[in-house]
Structures are given as structure tokens and as C-alpha cells.
Design an enzyme around this catalytic site. Structure first.
Site, short mmCIF file in Angstrom:
data_model
loop_
_atom_site.label_atom_id
_atom_site.label_comp_id
_atom_site.label_asym_id
_atom_site.label_seq_id
_atom_site.Cartn_x
_atom_site.Cartn_y
_atom_site.Cartn_z
N ALA A 103 0.93 -1.05 -0.34
CA ALA A 103 -0.01 -2.11 0.66
C ALA A 103 -0.71 -2.84 -0.58
O ALA A 103 -0.92 -3.01 -1.31
CB ALA A 103 -0.88 -1.19 1.18
N GLU B 177 5.66 5.28 0.49
CA GLU B 177 5.46 6.03 2.03
C GLU B 177 6.63 5.44 2.88
O GLU B 177 6.97 6.24 3.88
CB GLU B 177 4.11 5.93 2.24
CG GLU B 177 3.15 6.63 1.72
CD GLU B 177 1.78 6.22 1.86
OE1 GLU B 177 1.45 4.98 1.85
OE2 GLU B 177 0.91 6.96 2.41
N1 DAK Z 1 -0.92 -5.62 -3.54
C1 DAK Z 1 -1.16 -6.89 -3.88
N2 DAK Z 1 -0.47 -7.68 -4.93
C2 DAK Z 1 0.27 -7.02 -5.61
C3 DAK Z 1 0.43 -5.49 -5.54
C4 DAK Z 1 -0.14 -4.83 -4.51
N3 DAK Z 1 -0.11 -3.34 -4.25
N4 DAK Z 1 1.30 -4.77 -6.74
C5 DAK Z 1 1.56 -6.12 -7.46
N5 DAK Z 1 1.02 -7.20 -6.83
C6 DAK Z 1 1.20 -8.53 -7.22
C7 DAK Z 1 0.19 -8.61 -8.65
O1 DAK Z 1 -1.17 -9.05 -8.40
C8 DAK Z 1 0.75 -10.02 -9.37
O2 DAK Z 1 0.26 -11.20 -8.61
P1 DAK Z 1 0.02 -12.28 -9.58
O3 DAK Z 1 -1.11 -12.05 -10.25
O4 DAK Z 1 1.21 -12.68 -10.24
O5 DAK Z 1 -0.43 -13.38 -8.33
C9 DAK Z 1 2.30 -9.76 -8.90
O6 DAK Z 1 2.16 -8.98 -7.97
C10 DAK Z 1 2.84 -9.22 -10.10
O7 DAK Z 1 2.26 -8.05 -10.42
P2 DAK Z 1 2.04 -7.61 -11.99
O8 DAK Z 1 1.83 -8.74 -12.78
O9 DAK Z 1 0.78 -6.49 -12.00
O10 DAK Z 1 3.37 -6.83 -12.66
P3 DAK Z 1 3.26 -5.84 -13.58
O11 DAK Z 1 4.79 -5.84 -14.00
O12 DAK Z 1 2.33 -6.02 -14.82
O13 DAK Z 1 2.83 -4.48 -13.08
C11 DAK Z 1 2.83 -2.78 -11.20
C12 DAK Z 1 3.54 -3.99 -11.84
C13 DAK Z 1 3.57 -2.49 -9.95
C14 DAK Z 1 2.73 -1.58 -12.08
C15 DAK Z 1 1.34 -3.45 -10.94
O14 DAK Z 1 1.49 -4.73 -10.24
C16 DAK Z 1 0.56 -2.47 -10.00
O15 DAK Z 1 0.13 -1.61 -10.56
N6 DAK Z 1 0.53 -2.73 -8.66
C17 DAK Z 1 -0.21 -2.16 -7.98
C18 DAK Z 1 0.55 -0.75 -7.44
C19 DAK Z 1 -0.48 -0.02 -6.46
O16 DAK Z 1 -1.45 0.52 -7.00
N7 DAK Z 1 0.14 0.38 -5.31
C20 DAK Z 1 -0.57 1.20 -4.36
C21 DAK Z 1 -1.48 0.30 -3.49
S1 DAK Z 1 -2.50 1.30 -2.54
C22 DAK Z 1 -4.59 2.89 4.29
C23 DAK Z 1 -3.18 2.25 4.46
C24 DAK Z 1 -2.50 2.10 3.39
C25 DAK Z 1 -2.78 2.41 2.14
C26 DAK Z 1 -3.81 3.18 2.28
C27 DAK Z 1 -4.74 3.64 3.07
N8 DAK Z 1 -5.32 3.09 5.56
C28 DAK Z 1 -5.82 1.86 6.13
C29 DAK Z 1 -5.70 4.18 5.84
C30 DAK Z 1 -1.83 2.43 1.02
C31 DAK Z 1 -2.37 2.11 -0.11
C32 DAK Z 1 -1.61 1.72 -1.12
O17 DAK Z 1 -0.22 1.19 -0.96
#
Ligand code: DAK
Length: 263
Positions: free
Chosen positions: A63, A111
Site C-alpha cells: 500500500a 496480500e
Molecule cells: N509506498 C509508496 N512508495 C513506495 C513504496 C510504497 N509501499 N514502495 C516503494 N515506493 C517508492 C519509493 O518511495 C521510491 O520513490 P522515489 O523516492 O523514487 O520517489 C520508489 O518507489 C522506488 O523505491 P526505492 O528507491 O525504495 O527502491 P529500492 O529498490 O531501493 O527498494 C523496496 C525497493 C521495495 C525494498 C523499498 O522501496 C521498500 O521497502 N518499499 C516499501 C515496502 C513496504 O514496506 N511495503 C509494505 C507497505 S505497508 C491497512 C491497509 C493496508 C495496509 C495496512 C493497513 N488498513 C487501512 C487497515 C497495507 C500496508 C502495506 O502494504
């Protein structure tokens, strides 16, 4: 549509989440466009869907953390509902959906793949539920679907530790059915979809319904669900042609696609 592309090839629909600059992260607009795309699928002619992400690095990196970071409790709940509604639409979609996971499938990305019927992935795929590291629980069904797919112990380990796993481990624990080199992933997904599409469509739909609905109830009720859906296949053109071809020993006809009727 800005972030979703939808293409139909023969009887297969391919939905691509296309926001590569943010590694295809799911913001509200992506979720709304995905919802509208599913509504537009002509399930009278399309018999299976493939869901994938644009680019070579990411299926869906979760997300959108930027959008979520400022949400109030009420807004968080509304965002969760928006995602859950569209994920549930995928899960209960009348035709099978194959997730072709081409890279990161983190949080909401893992998910959404679990809302699909079948997951296959590329060898660079990374799966994980990193939410507890961000101070939240999985919010798009992760606590429920992961346990059902890989078992309670492994799901708890992945969710509590927030540790990502690579494609080979995802395969080992049954999260994906197969792993391919990246360039072979989409051809493999389409081939699998076509193998499904040439079977009798009413029977395939009823199998999906029977499996999904049966898993939510006890075995006595589940068997009744199967009986009803089994019975529902009879007197359809699919059933008459499918069994007729076998009895006529007509191998050529057996391989022919049964016309889509009687829905
Ligand atoms: N959201 C927004 N932007 C994201 C993103 C994300 N999840 N993942 C990557 N990006 C963006 C980065 O900010 C970056 O943007 P710029 O800085 O270039 O503008 C671009 O994508 C490239 O990412 P990186 O530069 O970080 O690329 P790397 O290869 O270095 O790293 C990575 C890739 C996937 C390891 C890293 O980007 C990363 O850790 N991303 C976040 C992954 C993550 O934590 N995903 C889970 C998100 S939490 C709920 C509803 C839904 C949810 C929970 C509760 N309720 C309302 C109850 C769901 C939660 C989630 O999904």
C-alpha cells in the site's frame, strides 16, 4: 485509466498495475481503477485473468506508505475497506485469476496476490508482510489469507518477524505454485490461463465457487455446497458436449472449446 492497463488476448484478460515510479504501490486511485477494471471485464468471453505489475522490479511494493502516513483512524479504516472490497472482488471473481508476481510483493502486494486463485512468480520475486515494522497490522487480509495458504505457524513467523522471503522459499512453503526466469513468467502465466480457458467455463466457475465457499464452512456444509454446484452443471451445453464428446470417442471434439452458454 492512469495506473491500470487491461488487454484481452483470445479468452485471457491481462490486468497490469502500472505505477512503476512507485514500484506499483497501491494508492486510492490504483484501487479505484482496479475496481473499475474488474467491473469492465466481459466474463461472457474472457475465461481467466492474469494480474501483474509493470516493469521488471516490482509486482506491487505494498500500500502507498506516503498516502497512509497522514491518515486518521477513520480514514485508515476507509482506506482498508476500499482495498478489502476490491481484493474480495478479485477473490470471488467468477473466473480464475492468476497472479504473475514479477518482483516485490510486499504488504498489500503480497496480500493482493493472495486474493488471486493461483500465484506464480519470477526468480527475482520477494514476498513479505513488513507491516509490524511500520507500526501497523496487515490491513488487506494478510493475517487471514496467509495463514490459510501457508499454514498458521509459517504465517505467524512471516508476519511477526516482518522478514521478507525470496522466490525459492515462497515456492517451498506453498505461497507460489511455480518460479520462472523473469522473461518466461508472462508466457507461463498466459499458457496456464489458456489451459484453464479451454475447459468448460461453467464447470471451472463452479469449481472456484465450491473451493472458496467450502473452505469457509465445516465439511458437512462444504459437501452440500459441492453437491449443489455439481448438480448445477447438468443440462448445460458444457456438460452435454463434454460428456457427449467422450462417449462418442471423438478426440478432436474433446479438444475443442465448448461454447460459452447457459450461464
Ligand atoms: N509506498 C509508496 N512508495 C513506495 C513504496 C510504497 N509501499 N514502495 C516503494 N515506493 C517508492 C519509493 O518511495 C521510491 O520513490 P522515489 O523516492 O523514487 O520517489 C520508489 O518507489 C522506488 O523505491 P526505492 O528507491 O525504495 O527502491 P529500492 O529498490 O531501493 O527498494 C523496496 C525497493 C521495495 C525494498 C523499498 O522501496 C521498500 O521497502 N518499499 C516499501 C515496502 C513496504 O514496506 N511495503 C509494505 C507497505 S505497508 C491497512 C491497509 C493496508 C495496509 C495496512 C493497513 N488498513 C487501512 C487497515 C497495507 C500496508 C502495506 O502494504
Amino acid at each position: 485509466m492512469e495506473f491500470i492497463t487491461y488487454e484481452v488476448e483470445e479468452m485471457i484478460g491481462v490486468i497490469t498495475i502500472n505505477r512503476p515510479k512507485a514500484l506499483n504501490a497501491l494508492n486510492s486511485q490504483v484501487l479505484e481503477e482496479l475496481d473499475a477494471t474488474l467491473d469492465s471485464v466481459d466474463v461472457g468471453t474472457v475465461r481467466a485473468l492474469v494480474l501483474t505489475g509493470a516493469g521488471e522490479k516490482s509486482f506491487v511494493a505494498g500500500a502507498d506508505i506516503g498516502e497512509m502516513s497522514t491518515l486518521s483512524k477513520a480514514e485508515g479504516e476507509a482506506f482498508g475497506k476500499k482495498g478489502n472490497d476490491v481484493f474480495r472482488k478479485l477473490e470471488t471473481f467468477p473466473i480464475p485469476v492468476i497472479a504473475a508476481v514479477n518482483g516485490f510483493a510486499l504488504g498489500g502486494g503480497c496480500e493482493i496476490s493472495m486474493s488471486c486463485d493461483i500465484r506464480i512468480c519470477s526468480d527475482n520475486a520477494i514476498f513479505g508482510q513488513p507491516e509490524v515494522g511500520l507500526g501497523i497490522t496487515p490491513g488487506f487480509g494478510g493475517t487471514q489469507r496467509l495463514a490459510r495458504i501457508v499454514g498458521v505457524g509459517m504465517a505467524k513467523q512471516m508476519i511477526y518477524t516482518a522478514r521478507n522471503i525470496k522466490a525459492d522459499e515462497a515456492y517451498r512453503i506453498g505461497l507460489v505454485n511455480a518460479v520462472y526466469p523473469l522473461e518466461e513468467l508472462m508466457p507461463a502465466a498466459k499458457k496456464l490461463a489458456k489451459t484453464i480457458a479451454i475447459n468448460a467455463p461453467i464447470a471451472v466457475r463452479n469449481c472456484k465457487k465450491a473451493i472458496n465457499e467450502g473452505l469457509d464452512v465445516d465439511m458437512d456444509q462444504a459437501i452440500v455446497i459441492e453437491e449443489k454446484l455439481f448438480g448445477d452443471c447438468f443440462e448445460t451445453e458444457d456438460q452435454k458436449a463434454g460428456m457427449g464428446n467422450f462417449l462418442e470417442k471423438d478426440k478432436e471434439k474433446k479438444l475443442k472449446v465448448v461454447p460459452f452458454k447457459n450461464m
